[in-house]
Design an enzyme around this catalytic site. Structure first.
Site, PDB file in Angstrom:
ATOM      1  N   LYS A  44      -3.487 -23.846 -23.620  1.00 29.03           N
ATOM      2  CA  LYS A  44      -4.510 -22.906 -24.107  1.00 29.03           C
ATOM      3  C   LYS A  44      -4.658 -21.674 -23.194  1.00 29.03           C
ATOM      4  O   LYS A  44      -4.192 -21.679 -22.044  1.00 29.03           O
ATOM      5  CB  LYS A  44      -5.839 -23.643 -24.234  1.00 29.03           C
ATOM      6  CG  LYS A  44      -5.824 -24.758 -25.279  1.00 29.03           C
ATOM      7  CD  LYS A  44      -7.220 -25.319 -25.490  1.00 29.03           C
ATOM      8  CE  LYS A  44      -7.215 -26.433 -26.515  1.00 29.03           C
ATOM      9  NZ  LYS A  44      -8.590 -26.872 -26.858  1.00 29.03           N
ATOM     10  N   PHE A  60     -19.524 -25.298 -32.681  1.00 31.91           N
ATOM     11  CA  PHE A  60     -18.682 -24.618 -31.693  1.00 31.91           C
ATOM     12  C   PHE A  60     -17.493 -23.888 -32.316  1.00 31.91           C
ATOM     13  O   PHE A  60     -16.650 -23.351 -31.601  1.00 31.91           O
ATOM     14  CB  PHE A  60     -18.172 -25.610 -30.635  1.00 31.91           C
ATOM     15  CG  PHE A  60     -17.413 -26.798 -31.191  1.00 31.91           C
ATOM     16  CD1 PHE A  60     -16.066 -26.709 -31.492  1.00 31.91           C
ATOM     17  CD2 PHE A  60     -18.064 -28.008 -31.411  1.00 31.91           C
ATOM     18  CE1 PHE A  60     -15.363 -27.798 -31.999  1.00 31.91           C
ATOM     19  CE2 PHE A  60     -17.373 -29.112 -31.922  1.00 31.91           C
ATOM     20  CZ  PHE A  60     -16.018 -28.999 -32.215  1.00 31.91           C
ATOM     21  N   ARG A  91      -1.875 -37.845 -26.129  1.00 40.24           N
ATOM     22  CA  ARG A  91      -3.338 -37.862 -25.953  1.00 40.24           C
ATOM     23  C   ARG A  91      -3.715 -38.605 -24.661  1.00 40.24           C
ATOM     24  O   ARG A  91      -4.674 -38.244 -23.985  1.00 40.24           O
ATOM     25  CB  ARG A  91      -4.028 -38.453 -27.181  1.00 40.24           C
ATOM     26  CG  ARG A  91      -3.933 -37.482 -28.369  1.00 40.24           C
ATOM     27  CD  ARG A  91      -4.537 -38.049 -29.628  1.00 40.24           C
ATOM     28  NE  ARG A  91      -5.998 -38.071 -29.604  1.00 40.24           N
ATOM     29  CZ  ARG A  91      -6.773 -37.011 -29.836  1.00 40.24           C
ATOM     30  NH1 ARG A  91      -6.230 -35.831 -30.083  1.00 40.24           N
ATOM     31  NH2 ARG A  91      -8.089 -37.125 -29.827  1.00 40.24           N
ATOM     32  N   THR A 150     -11.198 -35.141 -24.113  1.00 42.71           N
ATOM     33  CA  THR A 150     -11.478 -33.745 -24.502  1.00 42.71           C
ATOM     34  C   THR A 150     -12.328 -33.044 -23.439  1.00 42.71           C
ATOM     35  O   THR A 150     -12.082 -31.886 -23.098  1.00 42.71           O
ATOM     36  CB  THR A 150     -12.213 -33.722 -25.865  1.00 42.71           C
ATOM     37  OG1 THR A 150     -11.447 -34.476 -26.798  1.00 42.71           O
ATOM     38  CG2 THR A 150     -12.381 -32.308 -26.379  1.00 42.71           C
ATOM     39  N   ARG A 194      -5.943 -32.619 -18.342  1.00 43.16           N
ATOM     40  CA  ARG A 194      -7.271 -31.976 -18.370  1.00 43.16           C
ATOM     41  C   ARG A 194      -8.036 -32.206 -17.066  1.00 43.16           C
ATOM     42  O   ARG A 194      -8.759 -31.326 -16.606  1.00 43.16           O
ATOM     43  CB  ARG A 194      -8.056 -32.475 -19.589  1.00 43.16           C
ATOM     44  CG  ARG A 194      -7.571 -31.793 -20.870  1.00 43.16           C
ATOM     45  CD  ARG A 194      -8.164 -32.435 -22.085  1.00 43.16           C
ATOM     46  NE  ARG A 194      -7.886 -31.679 -23.310  1.00 43.16           N
ATOM     47  CZ  ARG A 194      -7.882 -32.232 -24.509  1.00 43.16           C
ATOM     48  NH1 ARG A 194      -8.146 -33.521 -24.651  1.00 43.16           N
ATOM     49  NH2 ARG A 194      -7.630 -31.497 -25.578  1.00 43.16           N
ATOM     50  N   ASN A 227     -10.375 -26.314 -22.280  1.00 42.23           N
ATOM     51  CA  ASN A 227      -9.885 -27.588 -21.742  1.00 42.23           C
ATOM     52  C   ASN A 227      -8.357 -27.660 -21.627  1.00 42.23           C
ATOM     53  O   ASN A 227      -7.764 -28.726 -21.767  1.00 42.23           O
ATOM     54  CB  ASN A 227     -10.454 -28.766 -22.541  1.00 42.23           C
ATOM     55  CG  ASN A 227     -10.069 -28.730 -24.007  1.00 42.23           C
ATOM     56  OD1 ASN A 227      -9.441 -27.772 -24.458  1.00 42.23           O
ATOM     57  ND2 ASN A 227     -10.414 -29.757 -24.742  1.00 42.23           N
ATOM     58  N   HIS A 234      -4.183 -28.746 -26.006  1.00 46.22           N
ATOM     59  CA  HIS A 234      -4.526 -29.361 -27.285  1.00 46.22           C
ATOM     60  C   HIS A 234      -3.494 -30.435 -27.599  1.00 46.22           C
ATOM     61  O   HIS A 234      -2.332 -30.322 -27.186  1.00 46.22           O
ATOM     62  CB  HIS A 234      -4.498 -28.299 -28.393  1.00 46.22           C
ATOM     63  CG  HIS A 234      -4.516 -28.874 -29.785  1.00 46.22           C
ATOM     64  ND1 HIS A 234      -5.671 -29.299 -30.392  1.00 46.22           N
ATOM     65  CD2 HIS A 234      -3.503 -29.123 -30.667  1.00 46.22           C
ATOM     66  CE1 HIS A 234      -5.368 -29.782 -31.603  1.00 46.22           C
ATOM     67  NE2 HIS A 234      -4.058 -29.678 -31.791  1.00 46.22           N
TER      68      HIS A 234
HETATM   69  P1  CMP Z   1      -8.904 -29.498 -29.150  1.00 48.23           P
HETATM   70  O1  CMP Z   1      -8.190 -30.769 -28.840  1.00 48.23           O
HETATM   71  O2  CMP Z   1      -8.140 -28.246 -29.143  1.00 48.23           O
HETATM   72  O3  CMP Z   1      -9.616 -29.648 -30.580  1.00 48.23           O
HETATM   73  C1  CMP Z   1     -10.831 -29.013 -30.909  1.00 48.23           C
HETATM   74  C2  CMP Z   1     -11.426 -28.319 -29.745  1.00 48.23           C
HETATM   75  O4  CMP Z   1     -12.779 -27.978 -29.881  1.00 48.23           O
HETATM   76  C3  CMP Z   1     -11.399 -29.234 -28.545  1.00 48.23           C
HETATM   77  O5  CMP Z   1     -10.080 -29.361 -28.087  1.00 48.23           O
HETATM   78  C4  CMP Z   1     -12.384 -28.566 -27.602  1.00 48.23           C
HETATM   79  O6  CMP Z   1     -11.769 -27.585 -26.784  1.00 48.23           O
HETATM   80  C5  CMP Z   1     -13.297 -27.874 -28.580  1.00 48.23           C
HETATM   81  N1  CMP Z   1     -14.622 -28.476 -28.556  1.00 48.23           N
HETATM   82  C6  CMP Z   1     -14.941 -29.735 -28.887  1.00 48.23           C
HETATM   83  N2  CMP Z   1     -16.269 -29.915 -28.743  1.00 48.23           N
HETATM   84  C7  CMP Z   1     -16.772 -28.743 -28.309  1.00 48.23           C
HETATM   85  C8  CMP Z   1     -18.068 -28.293 -27.962  1.00 48.23           C
HETATM   86  N3  CMP Z   1     -19.146 -29.107 -28.058  1.00 48.23           N
HETATM   87  N4  CMP Z   1     -18.216 -27.030 -27.546  1.00 48.23           N
HETATM   88  C9  CMP Z   1     -17.124 -26.192 -27.465  1.00 48.23           C
HETATM   89  N5  CMP Z   1     -15.875 -26.570 -27.791  1.00 48.23           N
HETATM   90  C10 CMP Z   1     -15.700 -27.833 -28.185  1.00 48.23           C
END
Ligand code: CMP
Length: 138
Positions: free
Chosen positions: A10, A58, A86, A92, A103, A113, A116
């Site tokens: 990212k 979000f 994963r 996450t 991460r 984070n 993905h």
């Molecule tokens: P990703 O695996 O890319 O899939 C969805 C993304 O949404 C996740 O990683 C996070 O980076 C983001 N995400 C999930 N929950 C939140 C949150 N509460 N606030 C901001 N971003 C979020």
């Protein structure tokens, strides 16, 4: 196709110069990199890619961030690729990610984070084809 998954390094990780480290981490874990490219998503592309989250609070923050700078998209291959990737990237929320996961090592926050990973083989197929043509998957 179940041995494939889709990954993104990212914008936060690209900006922090972690591409090389994360790329090596991927190879060290035994993934074959079928394809990789550095791109900058448009806001529209990010909205389409994360459409599944469109009703989440979000969504706006997420799509703004994902279109804010360059990222690297990757198609990865390994046995049980989705589950294993994963495991390699960790939870996450980086605060909950286990030691040694990508991460835990390279991410700053839940929103930014570092990486993905597809959450199912079905989504991996869709996500790979969102960014790559068949002839790019070598
Ligand atoms: P990703 O695996 O890319 O899939 C969805 C993304 O949404 C996740 O990683 C996070 O980076 C983001 N995400 C999930 N929950 C939140 C949150 N509460 N606030 C901001 N971003 C979020």
């Amino acid at each position: 196709m179940t041995n494939r998954t889709f990954a993104i390094i990212k914008p936060d990780a690209v900006k922090n110069n972690y591409v090389g480290k994360i790329y090596n981490h991927i190879l060290d874990k035994g993934f074959k990199i079928l394809s990789a490219k550095l791109i900058k998503m448009s806001k529209y592309q990010a909205e389409q890619f994360y459409f599944i989250h469109k009703d989440k609070p979000f969504y706006e923050e997420l799509t703004n961030f994902m279109s804010s700078g360059r990222c690297m998209v990757l198609a990865l291959q390994k046995e049980n690729a989705v589950e294993y990737w994963r495991e390699v990237i960790g939870a996450t929320n980086p605060n909950e990610a286990e030691d040694g996961t990508i991460r835990q090592l390279y991410a700053n926050s839940l929103g930014e984070n570092a990486v993905h990973g597809s959450d199912s083989s079905e989504n991996a197929v869709k996500e790979i084809s969102f960014f790559f043509t068949e002839s790019e998957l070598i």
